[in-house]
Design an enzyme around this catalytic site. Structure first.
Site, PDB file in Angstrom:
ATOM      1  N   ASP A 109      21.469  51.393 -43.731  1.00 20.95           N
ATOM      2  CA  ASP A 109      20.924  50.244 -44.449  1.00 20.95           C
ATOM      3  C   ASP A 109      19.686  50.636 -45.248  1.00 20.95           C
ATOM      4  O   ASP A 109      19.500  50.186 -46.385  1.00 20.95           O
ATOM      5  CB  ASP A 109      20.624  49.093 -43.489  1.00 20.95           C
ATOM      6  CG  ASP A 109      19.727  49.497 -42.319  1.00 20.95           C
ATOM      7  OD1 ASP A 109      19.557  50.707 -42.060  1.00 20.95           O
ATOM      8  OD2 ASP A 109      19.193  48.589 -41.650  1.00 20.95           O
ATOM      9  N   ASP A 129      11.761  46.427 -46.014  1.00 23.51           N
ATOM     10  CA  ASP A 129      12.855  45.568 -45.545  1.00 23.51           C
ATOM     11  C   ASP A 129      12.381  44.829 -44.303  1.00 23.51           C
ATOM     12  O   ASP A 129      12.091  45.437 -43.270  1.00 23.51           O
ATOM     13  CB  ASP A 129      14.093  46.409 -45.229  1.00 23.51           C
ATOM     14  CG  ASP A 129      15.338  45.550 -44.980  1.00 23.51           C
ATOM     15  OD1 ASP A 129      15.189  44.391 -44.541  1.00 23.51           O
ATOM     16  OD2 ASP A 129      16.455  46.033 -45.217  1.00 23.51           O
ATOM     17  N   THR A 132      15.215  42.604 -38.430  1.00 23.88           N
ATOM     18  CA  THR A 132      14.965  42.697 -36.995  1.00 23.88           C
ATOM     19  C   THR A 132      13.854  43.702 -36.733  1.00 23.88           C
ATOM     20  O   THR A 132      12.961  43.484 -35.914  1.00 23.88           O
ATOM     21  CB  THR A 132      16.242  43.123 -36.256  1.00 23.88           C
ATOM     22  OG1 THR A 132      17.308  42.250 -36.631  1.00 23.88           O
ATOM     23  CG2 THR A 132      16.045  43.075 -34.756  1.00 23.88           C
TER      24      THR A 132
END
Length: 255
Positions: A109, A129, A132
């Protein structure tokens, strides 16, 4: 049409792309207990919501950081779409050089985010980013990923706060009206928000201190939107960044 899938720890995000244009995107909760049939039904429903059918999907590309989910999701793609997905990982050309101690440890990712940022906005660029986990990755002017940074995501920190205390309630993660909170819920919201925002800004400051060249900051991730009106240290917010990166990676691997 290309279907791009980001299988993350908290959510699975599915995007449908016609060339460079994102014509639909959907988010579901990541659950290792979902069967391939359940994922297949969701995919079918999302296609219908975008006025497409399985026959309209020409290919699929997947980024996954959850191996347990990847098995059943891959099976759903084969069964419902008749397609074997391209999986971002070893053997797939990403167009990005990775200069880390062990390049294999950089999440797919993060690689897709960096590819999306560099090939959309140019370099050098710091890619943040907010998911989580919160990650920052620095890409230099030549398209080389030169550093990584990983810390707790704001939701993960919040869950630890109310999960490890006896009387603190679960609260919505949002921008508070003021830091001058007047009850437990707003005090928690203000504490979580401003502590995390301060950490973001201090991290960017440190990157600027240690990197000799000017760079832009591009942010993505589900929670990036709650910070965009309260800091001038982030230049671009792009919720579709990973889809752009996956589309670019796909283009480098098809004839």
């Amino acid at each position: 049409m290309l279907m791009a899938v980001d299988i993350g720890n908290t959510n699975i995000v599915i995007g449908f792309l016609e060339g460079d244009r994102i014509v639909g995107s959907y988010r579901i909760t990541t659950k290792a207990t979902h069967t391939s049939d359940e994922y297949g039904l969701m995919i079918t429903q999302f296609l219908a919501l975008s006025d497409y059918t399985a026959d309209d999907v020409d290919d699929v590309i997947v980024c996954s950081v959850v191996p347990k989910v990847m098995y059943s999701f891959r099976a759903s793609l084969i069964k419902f779409l008749g397609l074997e997905p391209m999986v971002v990982g070893p053997g797939v050309k990403t167009g990005m050089n990775i200069r880390l101690d062990d390049p294999k440890t950089l999440g797919s990712d993060c690689i897709a985010d960096c590819a999306g940022a560099y090939h959309t906005y140019g370099g050098p660029v710091l890619v943040a980013d907010f998911g989580t986990a919160t990650t920052f990755n620095y890409v230099d002017s030549s398209g080389t990923i030169r550093s990584g940074f990983i810390t707790t995501g704001i939701r993960t920190g919040a869950e630890a706060l109310w999960g490890q205390t006896a009387q603190l309630p679960e609260v919505e993660i949002t921008q508070p009206q003021s830091i001058l909170a007047t009850n437990t819920r707003t005090a928690m919201q203000a504490g979580l928000y401003y502590t995390f925002l301060g950490g973001i800004e201090r991290t960017i400051q440190q990157f600027r201190k240690e990197i000799d060249e000017p760079f832009q900051v591009v942010a993505t991730g589900g929670l990036s939107r709650i910070f965009k009106n309260n800091t001038d240290m982030i230049d671009v917010y792009d919720s579709d960044l990973i889809f752009k990166g996956m589309a670019y990676i796909y283009s480098r691997n098809v004839k």
